[in-house]
Design an enzyme around this catalytic site. Structure first.
Site, PDB file in Angstrom:
ATOM      1  N   SER A  13       8.135   8.739   4.675  1.00 55.53           N
ATOM      2  CA  SER A  13       7.211   9.335   4.168  1.00 55.53           C
ATOM      3  C   SER A  13       6.624  10.453   5.405  1.00 55.53           C
ATOM      4  O   SER A  13       6.641  10.430   6.480  1.00 55.53           O
ATOM      5  CB  SER A  13       5.922   8.197   4.406  1.00 55.53           C
ATOM      6  OG  SER A  13       5.456   7.577   6.015  1.00 55.53           O
ATOM      7  N   LYS A  85       2.394  -1.213  14.183  1.00 54.61           N
ATOM      8  CA  LYS A  85       1.835  -2.417  13.341  1.00 54.61           C
ATOM      9  C   LYS A  85       2.108  -3.118  12.326  1.00 54.61           C
ATOM     10  O   LYS A  85       2.458  -4.077  12.591  1.00 54.61           O
ATOM     11  CB  LYS A  85       0.289  -2.069  13.083  1.00 54.61           C
ATOM     12  CG  LYS A  85       0.336  -0.793  12.219  1.00 54.61           C
ATOM     13  CD  LYS A  85      -1.279  -0.285  12.278  1.00 54.61           C
ATOM     14  CE  LYS A  85      -1.169   0.236  10.729  1.00 54.61           C
ATOM     15  NZ  LYS A  85      -1.191  -0.144   9.436  1.00 54.61           N
ATOM     16  N   SER A 131      -4.670  -3.559   3.998  1.00 54.63           N
ATOM     17  CA  SER A 131      -4.252  -4.766   4.455  1.00 54.63           C
ATOM     18  C   SER A 131      -5.076  -5.811   4.988  1.00 54.63           C
ATOM     19  O   SER A 131      -6.926  -6.306   4.243  1.00 54.63           O
ATOM     20  CB  SER A 131      -5.119  -3.832   6.339  1.00 54.63           C
ATOM     21  OG  SER A 131      -5.328  -4.819   6.936  1.00 54.63           O
ATOM     22  N   LEU A 132      -4.986  -6.559   4.994  1.00 57.32           N
ATOM     23  CA  LEU A 132      -5.784  -8.125   4.853  1.00 57.32           C
ATOM     24  C   LEU A 132      -6.816  -7.977   5.412  1.00 57.32           C
ATOM     25  O   LEU A 132      -7.819  -8.637   5.265  1.00 57.32           O
ATOM     26  CB  LEU A 132      -4.819  -9.194   4.957  1.00 57.32           C
ATOM     27  CG  LEU A 132      -4.003  -9.824   3.344  1.00 57.32           C
ATOM     28  CD1 LEU A 132      -3.351 -10.904   4.005  1.00 57.32           C
ATOM     29  CD2 LEU A 132      -4.907  -9.566   2.419  1.00 57.32           C
ATOM     30  N   ARG A 151      -2.038   0.167  -2.068  1.00 55.01           N
ATOM     31  CA  ARG A 151      -1.156   0.571  -1.358  1.00 55.01           C
ATOM     32  C   ARG A 151      -0.455   1.675  -1.553  1.00 55.01           C
ATOM     33  O   ARG A 151      -0.734   2.469  -2.812  1.00 55.01           O
ATOM     34  CB  ARG A 151       0.216  -0.622  -1.597  1.00 55.01           C
ATOM     35  CG  ARG A 151      -0.511  -1.610  -1.555  1.00 55.01           C
ATOM     36  CD  ARG A 151       1.492  -2.359  -1.433  1.00 55.01           C
ATOM     37  NE  ARG A 151       1.863  -2.125  -0.066  1.00 55.01           N
ATOM     38  CZ  ARG A 151       3.409  -1.757  -0.106  1.00 55.01           C
ATOM     39  NH1 ARG A 151       4.178  -2.577  -1.381  1.00 55.01           N
ATOM     40  NH2 ARG A 151       4.511  -1.249   0.188  1.00 55.01           N
ATOM     41  N   GLY A 152      -0.047   2.530  -1.027  1.00 54.50           N
ATOM     42  CA  GLY A 152       0.933   3.770  -0.967  1.00 54.50           C
ATOM     43  C   GLY A 152       0.662   4.776  -0.272  1.00 54.50           C
ATOM     44  O   GLY A 152       0.021   4.294   1.003  1.00 54.50           O
ATOM     45  N   VAL A 154      -0.792   7.873   1.905  1.00 53.00           N
ATOM     46  CA  VAL A 154      -1.979   8.043   3.027  1.00 53.00           C
ATOM     47  C   VAL A 154      -2.377   9.420   1.167  1.00 53.00           C
ATOM     48  O   VAL A 154      -3.208   8.781   1.144  1.00 53.00           O
ATOM     49  CB  VAL A 154      -1.396   9.289   3.921  1.00 53.00           C
ATOM     50  CG1 VAL A 154      -3.442   9.734   3.976  1.00 53.00           C
ATOM     51  CG2 VAL A 154      -1.577   7.386   5.056  1.00 53.00           C
ATOM     52  N   THR A 156      -1.402   9.590  -1.273  1.00 53.54           N
ATOM     53  CA  THR A 156      -1.774   9.205  -2.398  1.00 53.54           C
ATOM     54  C   THR A 156      -2.191   8.400  -2.693  1.00 53.54           C
ATOM     55  O   THR A 156      -3.230   8.402  -4.018  1.00 53.54           O
ATOM     56  CB  THR A 156      -0.004   7.787  -2.999  1.00 53.54           C
ATOM     57  OG1 THR A 156       0.850   8.554  -2.905  1.00 53.54           O
ATOM     58  CG2 THR A 156      -0.175   7.202  -4.135  1.00 53.54           C
TER      59      THR A 156
END
Length: 309
Positions: A13, A85, A131-132, A151-152, A154, A156
């Site tokens: 990425s 993280k 993120s939960l 998701r995806g 940044v 995107t």
């Protein structure tokens, strides 16, 4: 003397490549080595390939590290660069986090389309996040809005936002700064109200235990304040068996020889939470994080954790 280039493993990425490039640049300066002494090796991970489901549904954080760790253990890479993280609390036998770069801004950033801040979003607005923790914290602040998995990469997510799929999304400000996009956020959230994920904003380097040649190389760029703070946060996460299935926040700060930690656990709907604060010697950073995890676990009780399953 090293004659072949050191092989640096990374995901492909734009953010991962920026992090690998920053690591290479710091090593070049620290050791007065030319760029061609470092080869960046790009690998695709399962987490990169599967973007239509939440991480909690497909295996958690290890989905971003497994392929890199396999090549590390095989000796095909000298070390790997990660977003801290994203790292599971339990690493494969033979590997460890040997160095951390200086930590970036830990705050979460709101990028709003229909309103600039979370509090100003209209009732019933839709916010996207993968993120939960962010999902739970958003629901805690604004139980009236709709939160969806988003998701995806940044770019995107920013494109989906511009196309009107959501009214706002949340991203790590550190990542936006590393991508040269610090102007994009419409709001930066105060960590005391919207605490970050453990290890957010920190780049870590993973290498083989006992590989003195590589670990001596990396020690020159290890930022001790970040190392101790993240060690505390990861110990908190480990004490709670934290993964992408659990909404957990935690942030440690170093002040001279002392370290302060604040952590929080939430139910996924954001309706219930428990927090903890602890302070002590930075020499005991990991022990303090684990103690904070045990404290908040006891405070919450077993029924609280049952709600995560």
């Amino acid at each position: 003397m090293q004659t072949k280039p050191f092989r640096i493993g990374t995901r492909g990425s734009p953010l991962a490549l920026a992090q690998a490039s920053e690591t290479r640049a710091r090593l070049m300066v620290a050791h007065d080595l030319p760029e061609d002494m470092f080869e960046i090796v790009v690998l695709s991970t399962k987490g990169d390939r599967i973007t239509d489901r939440a991480l909690s549904e497909i295996g958690g954080k290890g989905l971003f590290t497994e392929e890199l760790e396999e090549q590390l253990l095989a000796g095909d890479l000298d070390f790997a660069v990660h977003s801290s993280k994203d790292m599971p609390t339990r690493l494969p036998e033979g590997l460890f986090l040997s160095a951390f770069l200086p930590r970036e801004d830990v705050r979460d950033a709101v990028v709003g389309r229909t309103a600039p801040t979370l509090k100003e979003l209209p009732q019933g607005a839709t916010v996207g996040s993968s993120s939960l923790r962010r999902q739970a914290l958003i629901r805690r602040i604004r139980p009236d809005i709709n939160v969806i998995t988003f998701r995806g990469l940044v770019d995107t997510r920013l494109r989906k936002l511009a196309d009107g799929e959501v009214d706002a999304t949340l991203l790590a400000f550190a990542g936006l700064k590393r991508l040269g996009k610090p102007e994009i956020p419409t709001e930066l959230l105060d960590p005391s109200d919207f605490p970050p994920a453990p290890a957010q904003g920190a780049i870590c380097i993973e290498s083989r235990i006992g590989d003195a040649r590589v670990n001596d190389l990396l020690e020159a760029i290890n930022h001790r304040d970040t190392f101790d703070a993240v060690s505390c946060e990861r110990a908190f996460l480990g004490a709670l068996d934290g993964s992408c299935r659990t909404p957990i926040a935690g942030h440690a700060t170093v002040h001279g020889d002392a370290i302060r930690f604040a952590g929080m656990i939430l139910t996924p709907d954001g309706s219930c939470w428990h927090d903890v604060e602890i302070e002590g010697s930075r020499a005991d950073a990991a022990m303090l994080g684990a103690k904070a995890g045990a404290t908040v676990r006891n405070k919450a009780g077993s029924d609280f954790f049952d709600s995560w399953n």
